[in-house]
Write a protein that holds these residues in place. Structure first.
Motif, PDB file in Angstrom:
ATOM      1  N   ARG A   1     -41.747 -19.165 -47.048  1.00  0.00           N
ATOM      2  CA  ARG A   1     -41.548 -17.712 -46.989  1.00  0.00           C
ATOM      3  C   ARG A   1     -41.081 -17.248 -45.623  1.00  0.00           C
ATOM      4  O   ARG A   1     -40.551 -16.149 -45.488  1.00  0.00           O
ATOM      5  CB  ARG A   1     -42.856 -16.995 -47.362  1.00  0.00           C
ATOM      6  CG  ARG A   1     -43.268 -17.225 -48.801  1.00  0.00           C
ATOM      7  CD  ARG A   1     -44.688 -16.752 -49.077  1.00  0.00           C
ATOM      8  NE  ARG A   1     -45.122 -17.179 -50.408  1.00  0.00           N
ATOM      9  CZ  ARG A   1     -46.362 -17.094 -50.860  1.00  0.00           C
ATOM     10  NH1 ARG A   1     -47.304 -16.576 -50.081  1.00  0.00           N
ATOM     11  NH2 ARG A   1     -46.669 -17.512 -52.072  1.00  0.00           N
ATOM     12  N   GLY A   2     -41.302 -18.066 -44.596  1.00  0.00           N
ATOM     13  CA  GLY A   2     -40.894 -17.691 -43.252  1.00  0.00           C
ATOM     14  C   GLY A   2     -41.717 -16.520 -42.746  1.00  0.00           C
ATOM     15  O   GLY A   2     -42.850 -16.294 -43.146  1.00  0.00           O
ATOM     16  N   GLY A   3     -41.117 -15.757 -41.825  1.00  0.00           N
ATOM     17  CA  GLY A   3     -41.754 -14.550 -41.341  1.00  0.00           C
ATOM     18  C   GLY A   3     -42.668 -14.764 -40.160  1.00  0.00           C
ATOM     19  O   GLY A   3     -42.457 -15.644 -39.321  1.00  0.00           O
ATOM     20  N   VAL A   4     -43.722 -13.945 -40.101  1.00  0.00           N
ATOM     21  CA  VAL A   4     -44.632 -13.929 -38.963  1.00  0.00           C
ATOM     22  C   VAL A   4     -46.067 -13.938 -39.483  1.00  0.00           C
ATOM     23  O   VAL A   4     -46.321 -13.794 -40.684  1.00  0.00           O
ATOM     24  CB  VAL A   4     -44.403 -12.686 -38.076  1.00  0.00           C
ATOM     25  CG1 VAL A   4     -42.988 -12.671 -37.525  1.00  0.00           C
ATOM     26  CG2 VAL A   4     -44.689 -11.394 -38.839  1.00  0.00           C
ATOM     27  N   MET A   5     -47.022 -14.086 -38.558  1.00  0.00           N
ATOM     28  CA  MET A   5     -48.439 -14.061 -38.931  1.00  0.00           C
ATOM     29  C   MET A   5     -49.227 -13.315 -37.869  1.00  0.00           C
ATOM     30  O   MET A   5     -48.804 -13.199 -36.717  1.00  0.00           O
ATOM     31  CB  MET A   5     -48.975 -15.483 -39.092  1.00  0.00           C
ATOM     32  CG  MET A   5     -48.807 -16.352 -37.870  1.00  0.00           C
ATOM     33  SD  MET A   5     -49.310 -18.065 -38.195  1.00  0.00           S
ATOM     34  CE  MET A   5     -48.858 -18.815 -36.612  1.00  0.00           C
ATOM     35  N   LEU A   6     -50.384 -12.799 -38.292  1.00  0.00           N
ATOM     36  CA  LEU A   6     -51.288 -12.121 -37.370  1.00  0.00           C
ATOM     37  C   LEU A   6     -52.719 -12.366 -37.824  1.00  0.00           C
ATOM     38  O   LEU A   6     -52.985 -12.580 -39.007  1.00  0.00           O
ATOM     39  CB  LEU A   6     -50.962 -10.627 -37.277  1.00  0.00           C
ATOM     40  CG  LEU A   6     -51.031  -9.757 -38.531  1.00  0.00           C
ATOM     41  CD1 LEU A   6     -52.462  -9.271 -38.805  1.00  0.00           C
ATOM     42  CD2 LEU A   6     -50.109  -8.552 -38.392  1.00  0.00           C
ATOM     43  N   PRO A   7     -53.690 -12.341 -36.875  1.00  0.00           N
ATOM     44  CA  PRO A   7     -55.088 -12.608 -37.233  1.00  0.00           C
ATOM     45  C   PRO A   7     -55.837 -11.334 -37.608  1.00  0.00           C
ATOM     46  O   PRO A   7     -55.674 -10.287 -36.972  1.00  0.00           O
ATOM     47  CB  PRO A   7     -55.660 -13.188 -35.937  1.00  0.00           C
ATOM     48  CG  PRO A   7     -54.893 -12.479 -34.861  1.00  0.00           C
ATOM     49  CD  PRO A   7     -53.512 -12.217 -35.423  1.00  0.00           C
ATOM     50  N   VAL A   8     -56.670 -11.400 -38.625  1.00  0.00           N
ATOM     51  CA  VAL A   8     -57.405 -10.223 -39.058  1.00  0.00           C
ATOM     52  C   VAL A   8     -58.772 -10.661 -39.596  1.00  0.00           C
ATOM     53  O   VAL A   8     -58.884 -11.698 -40.257  1.00  0.00           O
ATOM     54  CB  VAL A   8     -56.597  -9.437 -40.118  1.00  0.00           C
ATOM     55  CG1 VAL A   8     -56.360 -10.264 -41.362  1.00  0.00           C
ATOM     56  CG2 VAL A   8     -57.264  -8.122 -40.464  1.00  0.00           C
ATOM     57  N   TYR A   9     -59.795  -9.893 -39.269  1.00  0.00           N
ATOM     58  CA  TYR A   9     -61.145 -10.180 -39.741  1.00  0.00           C
ATOM     59  C   TYR A   9     -61.344  -9.659 -41.164  1.00  0.00           C
ATOM     60  O   TYR A   9     -60.680  -8.713 -41.593  1.00  0.00           O
ATOM     61  CB  TYR A   9     -62.184  -9.516 -38.832  1.00  0.00           C
ATOM     62  CG  TYR A   9     -62.303 -10.128 -37.465  1.00  0.00           C
ATOM     63  CD1 TYR A   9     -63.282 -11.076 -37.178  1.00  0.00           C
ATOM     64  CD2 TYR A   9     -61.433  -9.758 -36.438  1.00  0.00           C
ATOM     65  CE1 TYR A   9     -63.391 -11.639 -35.912  1.00  0.00           C
ATOM     66  CE2 TYR A   9     -61.533 -10.308 -35.172  1.00  0.00           C
ATOM     67  CZ  TYR A   9     -62.511 -11.252 -34.916  1.00  0.00           C
ATOM     68  OH  TYR A   9     -62.606 -11.804 -33.658  1.00  0.00           O
TER      69      TYR A   9
ATOM     70  N   PHE B   1     -41.737 -11.237 -44.009  1.00  0.00           N
ATOM     71  CA  PHE B   1     -43.022 -11.473 -44.668  1.00  0.00           C
ATOM     72  C   PHE B   1     -44.070 -11.630 -43.567  1.00  0.00           C
ATOM     73  O   PHE B   1     -43.903 -12.452 -42.664  1.00  0.00           O
ATOM     74  CB  PHE B   1     -42.958 -12.741 -45.525  1.00  0.00           C
ATOM     75  CG  PHE B   1     -44.062 -12.856 -46.549  1.00  0.00           C
ATOM     76  CD1 PHE B   1     -45.372 -13.096 -46.157  1.00  0.00           C
ATOM     77  CD2 PHE B   1     -43.792 -12.736 -47.895  1.00  0.00           C
ATOM     78  CE1 PHE B   1     -46.388 -13.202 -47.094  1.00  0.00           C
ATOM     79  CE2 PHE B   1     -44.805 -12.839 -48.845  1.00  0.00           C
ATOM     80  CZ  PHE B   1     -46.110 -13.074 -48.448  1.00  0.00           C
ATOM     81  N   VAL B   2     -45.144 -10.853 -43.648  1.00  0.00           N
ATOM     82  CA  VAL B   2     -46.214 -10.889 -42.647  1.00  0.00           C
ATOM     83  C   VAL B   2     -47.451 -11.540 -43.278  1.00  0.00           C
ATOM     84  O   VAL B   2     -48.058 -10.965 -44.190  1.00  0.00           O
ATOM     85  CB  VAL B   2     -46.550  -9.474 -42.147  1.00  0.00           C
ATOM     86  CG1 VAL B   2     -47.625  -9.541 -41.056  1.00  0.00           C
ATOM     87  CG2 VAL B   2     -45.297  -8.772 -41.628  1.00  0.00           C
ATOM     88  N   HIS B   3     -47.801 -12.730 -42.809  1.00  0.00           N
ATOM     89  CA  HIS B   3     -48.969 -13.448 -43.308  1.00  0.00           C
ATOM     90  C   HIS B   3     -50.213 -13.003 -42.540  1.00  0.00           C
ATOM     91  O   HIS B   3     -50.171 -12.837 -41.314  1.00  0.00           O
ATOM     92  CB  HIS B   3     -48.789 -14.956 -43.124  1.00  0.00           C
ATOM     93  CG  HIS B   3     -47.546 -15.498 -43.765  1.00  0.00           C
ATOM     94  ND1 HIS B   3     -47.526 -15.985 -45.054  1.00  0.00           N
ATOM     95  CD2 HIS B   3     -46.272 -15.627 -43.287  1.00  0.00           C
ATOM     96  CE1 HIS B   3     -46.291 -16.396 -45.353  1.00  0.00           C
ATOM     97  NE2 HIS B   3     -45.525 -16.178 -44.300  1.00  0.00           N
ATOM     98  N   LEU B   4     -51.321 -12.820 -43.248  1.00  0.00           N
ATOM     99  CA  LEU B   4     -52.589 -12.438 -42.634  1.00  0.00           C
ATOM    100  C   LEU B   4     -53.471 -13.674 -42.525  1.00  0.00           C
ATOM    101  O   LEU B   4     -53.725 -14.362 -43.526  1.00  0.00           O
ATOM    102  CB  LEU B   4     -53.283 -11.356 -43.461  1.00  0.00           C
ATOM    103  CG  LEU B   4     -52.456 -10.096 -43.747  1.00  0.00           C
ATOM    104  CD1 LEU B   4     -53.279  -9.087 -44.536  1.00  0.00           C
ATOM    105  CD2 LEU B   4     -51.939  -9.469 -42.454  1.00  0.00           C
ATOM    106  N   VAL B   5     -53.950 -13.955 -41.308  1.00  0.00           N
ATOM    107  CA  VAL B   5     -54.653 -15.199 -41.005  1.00  0.00           C
ATOM    108  C   VAL B   5     -56.087 -14.880 -40.595  1.00  0.00           C
ATOM    109  O   VAL B   5     -56.320 -13.948 -39.818  1.00  0.00           O
ATOM    110  CB  VAL B   5     -53.949 -15.939 -39.847  1.00  0.00           C
ATOM    111  CG1 VAL B   5     -54.576 -17.297 -39.591  1.00  0.00           C
ATOM    112  CG2 VAL B   5     -52.454 -16.082 -40.132  1.00  0.00           C
ATOM    113  N   THR B   6     -57.052 -15.632 -41.087  1.00  0.00           N
ATOM    114  CA  THR B   6     -58.428 -15.470 -40.630  1.00  0.00           C
ATOM    115  C   THR B   6     -58.530 -15.908 -39.170  1.00  0.00           C
ATOM    116  O   THR B   6     -57.777 -16.776 -38.723  1.00  0.00           O
ATOM    117  CB  THR B   6     -59.397 -16.302 -41.467  1.00  0.00           C
ATOM    118  OG1 THR B   6     -59.084 -17.689 -41.313  1.00  0.00           O
ATOM    119  CG2 THR B   6     -59.332 -15.916 -42.942  1.00  0.00           C
ATOM    120  N   PRO B   7     -59.441 -15.345 -38.374  1.00  0.00           N
ATOM    121  CA  PRO B   7     -59.563 -15.746 -36.965  1.00  0.00           C
ATOM    122  C   PRO B   7     -59.764 -17.243 -36.743  1.00  0.00           C
ATOM    123  O   PRO B   7     -59.134 -17.812 -35.846  1.00  0.00           O
ATOM    124  CB  PRO B   7     -60.747 -14.916 -36.463  1.00  0.00           C
ATOM    125  CG  PRO B   7     -60.670 -13.658 -37.289  1.00  0.00           C
ATOM    126  CD  PRO B   7     -60.261 -14.141 -38.659  1.00  0.00           C
TER     127      PRO B   7
END
Length: 384
Positions: free
Chosen positions: A63-71, A292-298
């Motif tokens: 899917r490519g894109g980016v990721m960021l960490p979220v609780y 596409f923005v992936h949400l990642v656990t800390p």
């Protein structure tokens, strides 16, 4: 051929056509009642998936894109400050439109409208689920059925956030630029401490300028207690340096399945999603860019990037006791977009995760403020 490249500038996503998007950490609202706009507690760090291709799931690479960490149960809002030209921006949550509740589309549409109008829409805090209100974006794991995606489609396949921008067509853009040229006048000096004032050093430094730019104590400003542990911006190469004191990234190995996250909804707040006053024919039929923005656990963020995620957000009572501001925003010249039945029926995440036992302390009188009356490597797109 038009450039469709999306880039990261610090923690800002720059989409073609001058669209700027930042993901802002914030206080989670109670799931009962309607509230003022919560404050910004700093930006989520954003990294390119391609820079960690050997550590992310295969589906993310595709899917490519980016990721960021979220609780878990952390709330966020999207800031569009710094957007330089008109754009129609589609915002998807698990490929469900956050404005219309309809499935993801490759074109702007009306009846219902499936995009927000930039730069008139300065931010978006949640799904368009009520007259003059939205339900707050809140992170939840896939698999419970608590996401907007799960409730609307009956499946949880995509998760994350999807962004797609459409620019004005050549004729409409030329007309807008000419109107702007004629309208230009020297800017009036900003009132001390008002919206658009310089940020005090203690509050950190917001992204630069543009419509809806954060101000000292203004909506979107980084607040005290958000600075410690903040993740540094990516280097000019696009690679992300480890945070001070962070463990080094795990050695290259076969990627494993990551804990997938999506967005559900929390409390209701007073915010309008503005109706487009341009004819639909003014917009290009082809997207200028998408990501596409992936949400990642800390824990996964640390494993993948070697960086520590920002600390868990400050609790709501401490924020209110400190006398820090909440906000109301109203644009008397704009018309609110009516919500659809699909998004009005979405239930809050507390129905799955249980009651929020953190005590709620409402803003004191006078604490709510009234507002108003790309460098770096390109982000790779993929199949989604």
């Amino acid at each position: 051929m038009a450039d469709t490249t999306v880039r990261i500038d610090g923690n800002t996503l720059r989409l073609p056509g001058g669209v700027a998007v930042r993901f802002i950490r914030t206080l989670r609202l109670p799931e009962t009642g309607t509230h003022p706009l919560p404050p910004g507690l700093g930006e989520f760090p954003v990294r390119r998936v391609a820079d960690y291709a050997d550590r992310v799931p295969e589906a993310w690479r595709a899917r490519g894109g980016v990721m960021l960490p979220v609780y878990l149960r952390e709330a966020m809002w999207l800031s569009f400050a710094g957007t330089s030209e008109p754009a129609a921006l589609q915002v998807g949550v698990g490929k469900v439109c956050a404005v219309s509740g309809r499935p993801w589309s490759d074109r702007p549409a009306r009846g219902p409208q499936n995009y927000v109008v930039l730069p008139r829409q300065p931010w978006l805090d949640g799904i368009n689920s009520g007259t003059g209100t939205v339900r707050q974006f809140v992170a939840v794991p896939l698999g419970l059925g608590a996401t907007v995606e799960g409730q609307v489609t009956g499946e949880e396949v995509w998760g994350g956030v999807q962004l797609q921008s459409f620019a004005l067509n050549d004729r409409a853009l030329a007309r807008w630029r000419e109107e702007e040229r004629r309208r230009q006048v020297p800017p009036a000096p900003a009132p001390p401490g008002g919206y658009g004032a310089a940020m005090p050093a203690a509050f950190g430094s917001p992204a630069a300028g543009g419509y809806g730019a954060p101000a000292a104590g203004g909506y979107g400003a980084a607040m005290p207690m958000a600075a410690p542990g903040a993740v540094p911006a990516p280097a000019a190469t696009g690679a992300a340096p480890p945070a001070p004191g962070a463990a080094p990234a795990a050695p290259a190995s076969a990627p494993r399945a990551a804990a997938a996250m999506g967005l559900g909804v929390g409390g209701s707040m007073r915010q309008e999603v503005y109706q487009d006053d341009r004819p639909l024919s003014d917009w290009s039929r082809q997207p200028a860019g998408r990501v596409f923005v992936h949400l990642v656990t800390p824990p996964e963020w640390r494993r993948i990037t070697g960086e520590a995620a920002p600390p868990s957000p400050v609790d709501r009572a401490a924020y209110t006791r400190a006398g820090l501001p909440w906000f109301d925003y109203y644009d008397e010249e704009a018309e609110d977009l009516a919500p659809t039945d699909t998004l009005q029926s979405v239930k809050p995440v507390g129905d799955w995760l249980g009651d929020d036992h953190e005590p709620w302390q409402p803003p004191a009188p006078g604490q709510t403020h009234q507002l108003k009356d790309a460098p770096g490597k390109p982000v790779e797109d993929g199949d989604w």
